[in-house]
Motif scaffolding. Sequence first.
Motif, PDB file in Angstrom:
ATOM      1  N   PRO A   1      25.186 101.821   1.315  1.00 55.19           N
ATOM      2  CA  PRO A   1      25.014 100.520   1.957  1.00 55.19           C
ATOM      3  C   PRO A   1      23.870 100.525   2.957  1.00 55.19           C
ATOM      4  CG  PRO A   1      26.909 101.661   2.868  1.00 55.19           C
ATOM      5  CD  PRO A   1      26.444 102.482   1.692  1.00 55.19           C
ATOM      6  N   PHE A   2      23.299 101.703   3.253  1.00 57.64           N
ATOM      7  CA  PHE A   2      22.207 101.809   4.206  1.00 57.64           C
ATOM      8  C   PHE A   2      20.837 101.829   3.517  1.00 57.64           C
ATOM      9  CE2 PHE A   2      25.850 104.374   5.863  1.00 57.64           C
ATOM     10  CZ  PHE A   2      26.339 103.392   6.705  1.00 57.64           C
ATOM     11  N   ASN A   3      20.827 101.832   2.185  1.00 55.81           N
ATOM     12  CA  ASN A   3      19.575 101.801   1.434  1.00 55.81           C
ATOM     13  C   ASN A   3      18.848 100.474   1.678  1.00 55.81           C
ATOM     14  OD1 ASN A   3      18.392 100.665  -1.340  1.00 55.81           O
ATOM     15  ND2 ASN A   3      18.012 102.861  -1.267  1.00 55.81           N
ATOM     16  N   LYS A   4      17.518 100.506   1.748  1.00 57.22           N
ATOM     17  CA  LYS A   4      16.738  99.310   2.097  1.00 57.22           C
ATOM     18  C   LYS A   4      16.926  98.180   1.095  1.00 57.22           C
ATOM     19  CE  LYS A   4      12.652 101.037  -0.340  1.00 57.22           C
ATOM     20  NZ  LYS A   4      11.220 101.383  -0.268  1.00 57.22           N
ATOM     21  N   VAL A   5      16.958  98.485  -0.196  1.00 58.41           N
ATOM     22  CA  VAL A   5      17.113  97.441  -1.209  1.00 58.41           C
ATOM     23  C   VAL A   5      18.537  96.914  -1.227  1.00 58.41           C
ATOM     24  CG1 VAL A   5      16.995  96.930  -3.692  1.00 58.41           C
ATOM     25  CG2 VAL A   5      15.201  98.300  -2.614  1.00 58.41           C
ATOM     26  N   VAL A   6      19.509  97.799  -1.050  1.00 63.67           N
ATOM     27  CA  VAL A   6      20.901  97.362  -0.966  1.00 63.67           C
ATOM     28  C   VAL A   6      21.078  96.414   0.217  1.00 63.67           C
ATOM     29  CG1 VAL A   6      23.284  98.097  -0.572  1.00 63.67           C
ATOM     30  CG2 VAL A   6      21.824  99.416  -2.107  1.00 63.67           C
TER      31      VAL A   6
ATOM     32  N   PHE B   1      16.174  88.714  -2.602  1.00 59.05           N
ATOM     33  CA  PHE B   1      16.259  89.469  -3.855  1.00 59.05           C
ATOM     34  C   PHE B   1      14.866  89.835  -4.379  1.00 59.05           C
ATOM     35  CE2 PHE B   1      20.394  86.949  -4.511  1.00 59.05           C
ATOM     36  CZ  PHE B   1      21.135  87.923  -3.855  1.00 59.05           C
ATOM     37  N   MET B   2      13.909  88.912  -4.268  1.00 58.09           N
ATOM     38  CA  MET B   2      12.555  89.196  -4.719  1.00 58.09           C
ATOM     39  C   MET B   2      11.901  90.257  -3.842  1.00 58.09           C
ATOM     40  SD  MET B   2      10.111  88.959  -6.801  1.00 58.09           S
ATOM     41  CE  MET B   2      10.546  87.597  -7.893  1.00 58.09           C
ATOM     42  N   GLN B   3      12.165  90.212  -2.556  1.00 58.94           N
ATOM     43  CA  GLN B   3      11.653  91.259  -1.669  1.00 58.94           C
ATOM     44  C   GLN B   3      12.230  92.609  -2.068  1.00 58.94           C
ATOM     45  OE1 GLN B   3      12.271  90.552   2.537  1.00 58.94           O
ATOM     46  NE2 GLN B   3      11.487  92.559   3.126  1.00 58.94           N
ATOM     47  N   GLY B   4      13.532  92.608  -2.428  1.00 60.21           N
ATOM     48  CA  GLY B   4      14.152  93.839  -2.904  1.00 60.21           C
ATOM     49  C   GLY B   4      13.475  94.358  -4.159  1.00 60.21           C
ATOM     50  N   TRP B   5      13.155  93.446  -5.068  1.00 59.39           N
ATOM     51  CA  TRP B   5      12.477  93.830  -6.306  1.00 59.39           C
ATOM     52  C   TRP B   5      11.101  94.433  -6.008  1.00 59.39           C
ATOM     53  CZ3 TRP B   5      13.069  95.016 -11.177  1.00 59.39           C
ATOM     54  CH2 TRP B   5      11.971  94.959 -12.044  1.00 59.39           C
ATOM     55  N   LYS B   6      10.365  93.822  -5.092  1.00 55.60           N
ATOM     56  CA  LYS B   6       9.020  94.304  -4.755  1.00 55.60           C
ATOM     57  C   LYS B   6       9.053  95.645  -4.035  1.00 55.60           C
ATOM     58  CE  LYS B   6       6.869  89.719  -4.497  1.00 55.60           C
ATOM     59  NZ  LYS B   6       6.262  88.683  -3.597  1.00 55.60           N
ATOM     60  N   GLU B   7      10.109  95.884  -3.254  1.00 54.36           N
ATOM     61  CA  GLU B   7      10.198  97.125  -2.490  1.00 54.36           C
ATOM     62  C   GLU B   7      10.921  98.241  -3.244  1.00 54.36           C
ATOM     63  OE1 GLU B   7      11.568  96.808   1.501  1.00 54.36           O
ATOM     64  OE2 GLU B   7      10.361  95.025   1.948  1.00 54.36           O
ATOM     65  N   ALA B   8      11.487  97.932  -4.401  1.00 55.29           N
ATOM     66  CA  ALA B   8      12.233  98.933  -5.169  1.00 55.29           C
ATOM     67  C   ALA B   8      11.309 100.066  -5.621  1.00 55.29           C
ATOM     68  CB  ALA B   8      12.893  98.276  -6.371  1.00 55.29           C
ATOM     69  N   ASP B   9      11.749 101.294  -5.366  1.00 54.43           N
ATOM     70  CA  ASP B   9      10.937 102.465  -5.696  1.00 54.43           C
ATOM     71  C   ASP B   9      11.474 103.265  -6.871  1.00 54.43           C
ATOM     72  OD1 ASP B   9       9.148 102.061  -3.534  1.00 54.43           O
ATOM     73  OD2 ASP B   9      10.555 103.039  -2.159  1.00 54.43           O
ATOM     74  N   ASN B  10      12.692 102.947  -7.331  1.00 55.65           N
ATOM     75  CA  ASN B  10      13.274 103.740  -8.408  1.00 55.65           C
ATOM     76  C   ASN B  10      14.116 102.839  -9.304  1.00 55.65           C
ATOM     77  OD1 ASN B  10      15.988 103.547  -7.199  1.00 55.65           O
ATOM     78  ND2 ASN B  10      15.177 104.943  -5.642  1.00 55.65           N
ATOM     79  N   ASP B  11      14.608 103.410 -10.392  1.00 56.47           N
ATOM     80  CA  ASP B  11      15.338 102.611 -11.383  1.00 56.47           C
ATOM     81  C   ASP B  11      16.622 102.019 -10.811  1.00 56.47           C
ATOM     82  OD1 ASP B  11      13.707 102.793 -13.748  1.00 56.47           O
ATOM     83  OD2 ASP B  11      14.231 104.908 -13.841  1.00 56.47           O
ATOM     84  N   HIS B  12      17.309 102.737  -9.926  1.00 52.62           N
ATOM     85  CA  HIS B  12      18.553 102.217  -9.369  1.00 52.62           C
ATOM     86  C   HIS B  12      18.282 100.970  -8.537  1.00 52.62           C
ATOM     87  CE1 HIS B  12      22.647 103.232  -7.307  1.00 52.62           C
ATOM     88  NE2 HIS B  12      22.700 102.148  -8.064  1.00 52.62           N
ATOM     89  N   GLU B  13      17.276 101.030  -7.687  1.00 51.78           N
ATOM     90  CA  GLU B  13      16.930  99.882  -6.852  1.00 51.78           C
ATOM     91  C   GLU B  13      16.443  98.713  -7.695  1.00 51.78           C
ATOM     92  OE1 GLU B  13      15.655 102.455  -2.872  1.00 51.78           O
ATOM     93  OE2 GLU B  13      14.121 101.629  -4.196  1.00 51.78           O
ATOM     94  N   LYS B  14      15.661  99.002  -8.729  1.00 51.23           N
ATOM     95  CA  LYS B  14      15.159  97.941  -9.610  1.00 51.23           C
ATOM     96  C   LYS B  14      16.297  97.299 -10.402  1.00 51.23           C
ATOM     97  CE  LYS B  14      10.538  99.905 -10.021  1.00 51.23           C
ATOM     98  NZ  LYS B  14       9.553 100.606 -10.884  1.00 51.23           N
ATOM     99  N   PHE B  15      17.268  98.106 -10.825  1.00 54.42           N
ATOM    100  CA  PHE B  15      18.447  97.588 -11.518  1.00 54.42           C
ATOM    101  C   PHE B  15      19.178  96.575 -10.643  1.00 54.42           C
ATOM    102  CE2 PHE B  15      23.099  98.584 -11.255  1.00 54.42           C
ATOM    103  CZ  PHE B  15      23.522  97.717 -12.250  1.00 54.42           C
ATOM    104  N   LEU B  16      19.437  96.933  -9.387  1.00 51.30           N
ATOM    105  CA  LEU B  16      20.171  96.046  -8.496  1.00 51.30           C
ATOM    106  C   LEU B  16      19.398  94.758  -8.216  1.00 51.30           C
ATOM    107  CD1 LEU B  16      21.622  98.567  -5.884  1.00 51.30           C
ATOM    108  CD2 LEU B  16      22.906  97.256  -7.577  1.00 51.30           C
ATOM    109  N   ALA B  17      18.119  94.884  -7.873  1.00 53.76           N
ATOM    110  CA  ALA B  17      17.323  93.700  -7.536  1.00 53.76           C
ATOM    111  C   ALA B  17      17.206  92.757  -8.731  1.00 53.76           C
ATOM    112  CB  ALA B  17      15.944  94.125  -7.042  1.00 53.76           C
ATOM    113  N   ALA B  18      16.977  93.307  -9.924  1.00 54.08           N
ATOM    114  CA  ALA B  18      16.856  92.464 -11.125  1.00 54.08           C
ATOM    115  C   ALA B  18      18.168  91.770 -11.444  1.00 54.08           C
ATOM    116  CB  ALA B  18      16.397  93.314 -12.310  1.00 54.08           C
ATOM    117  N   TYR B  19      19.275  92.469 -11.244  1.00 58.19           N
ATOM    118  CA  TYR B  19      20.598  91.887 -11.494  1.00 58.19           C
ATOM    119  C   TYR B  19      20.795  90.624 -10.659  1.00 58.19           C
ATOM    120  CZ  TYR B  19      25.714  91.476 -11.464  1.00 58.19           C
ATOM    121  OH  TYR B  19      27.000  91.005 -11.554  1.00 58.19           O
TER     122      TYR B  19
END
Length: 247
Positions: A5-10, A32-50
Motif C-alpha cells: 500500500p506504500f508503493n507510489k502507483v498503488v 490513474f493516468m498519472q499512475g500509468w505514466k509513472e509505472a516502472d514495471n509490469d505489476h504497476e502497469k497492470f494496476l494502472a491499466a485496470y
Amino acid sequence: MEFSPFNKVVKLCIQGMSAEEQGKPEEAVRFFMQGWKEADNDHEKFLAAYYMARHQRTTADTLKWLETALSHAIKLNDDTVKSAFPALYTRIAECYEKLSDPVKSRENLELARLYKDNPSDKGPFYHGTKANLQIGDVLTAGGLSNYKSEFKMNHIYFTALVNGAGLAAALAKGEGRERVYIVEPTGNFENDPNLTDKKFPGNPTRSYRSENPLKIIGEVTDWVKPDPEELQRFRDKLENSKGDIIN
C-alpha cells in the motif's frame, strides 16, 4: 513485485478510487493516468491499466485497457495477480459480447472459469502478531478480531507476503513485540473474501484464511516495518471503517 500500500502507483490508484467515491470521475482519471505514466514495471502497469479501463467511453477503448492490463499480468506469472484473472477475463468477455464477437466472449469466459477459486499459492506463508509463540505451536480459529474486538473469528488468517504480515503485526492489539511467524496450513484454505476483488483486482495481498490450524515452523526478523505516519493512517482508517467482516 510484492504488493504494498506504500508503493507510489498503488497510492495513486487509491487516490483515484477515493475520487470515484466522491463522484469526481475526471479527477479519478487524472490519478490513474498519472499512475500509468509513472509505472516502472509490469505489476504497476497492470494496476494502472485496470483502473483506466473503468473510465473509457467506448467498449473498444475499455477492451483495449483491459487487454493491456492482462498482458502485463501474464508477464508477471505470479500468484499476486493470478487471482485477478477470473474477474479480468470475465470483463473482457463482456466487452466482446457487446462488440458482437461471441466466439471470443466464450473463450474468455472459459479462461475465467479455469482460474476461478482454489488458490495455487504454495507460500511460504506468514502470520503477524504481538504474541510470543514457539516453533511447533498451533494457531487456531476462534480468537477475537484485531480490528473489531467484540468479533469472534471463524477462521485463522495468514498471507504469503512477509511485509503484509508485518503490517498485521504492527496493527495487532497488545503490548508485546511485533512478530512475524512462518506458518504451515494443516488443511484447505481460501482467498480472504474481505480483501479479494474489493478495491483492488483479485487477491494482490495474497491474503488467505482457513478453518484449520496453522502450525508455526519459524520466525522472520528482517521484514520492513511500516512508517509510523502511514501506520497511523491505517489505524485511523480501521477505526472509522463501517464495513462488515465476512466471517
